[in-house]
Scaffold this motif. Structure first.
Motif: not given
Length: 119
Positions: A71, A73-74, A76-77, A103-107, A109-110
């Protein structure tokens, strides 16, 4: 490697989705999503963030460390209609995120700074 979607085909699909709204044909919706993901990848090539729009597509974007296994680390879904609205500037990232449609994960991901795409 997926075949490139031409501007004419991508814009025609977007027009069809906009005209039909919720009743959009699945093919037009899929083409629109893939076209906008393609534009995002062209705007910000890289491999440090994976943008997923199930069930139609995903791209890796943003320069930085390359992810190769497991998976990323960054990530966006979002759903297809939210992705189209974000990419076209019809919805703000913060609003979609607050509503739980992103859903955004990781530093990293924005990716709001890359939107809208303005095809």
């Amino acid at each position: 490697m997926p075949r490139r979607i031409t501007t004419d085909v991508g814009r025609a699909a977007l027009d069809a989705v906009r005209a039909a709204g919720e009743g959009s044909e699945r093919t037009a919706l899929a083409t629109s999503v893939r076209y906008l993901l393609q534009l995002l990848a062209e705007k910000s090539p890289g491999h440090s963030v994976e943008v997923r729009v199930p069930p139609f597509g995903a791209v890796q974007v943003v320069e930085g460390p390359r992810h190769t296994r497991g998976t990323p680390p960054n990530v966006v879904e979002t759903d297809p209609r939210t992705w189209i609205a974000l990419a076209l500037g019809e919805e703000k990232w913060a609003d979609a995120a607050a509503a739980g449609r992103i859903q955004a994960s990781g530093i990293r991901a924005d990716v709001s700074h890359l939107l809208p795409l303005r095809p």
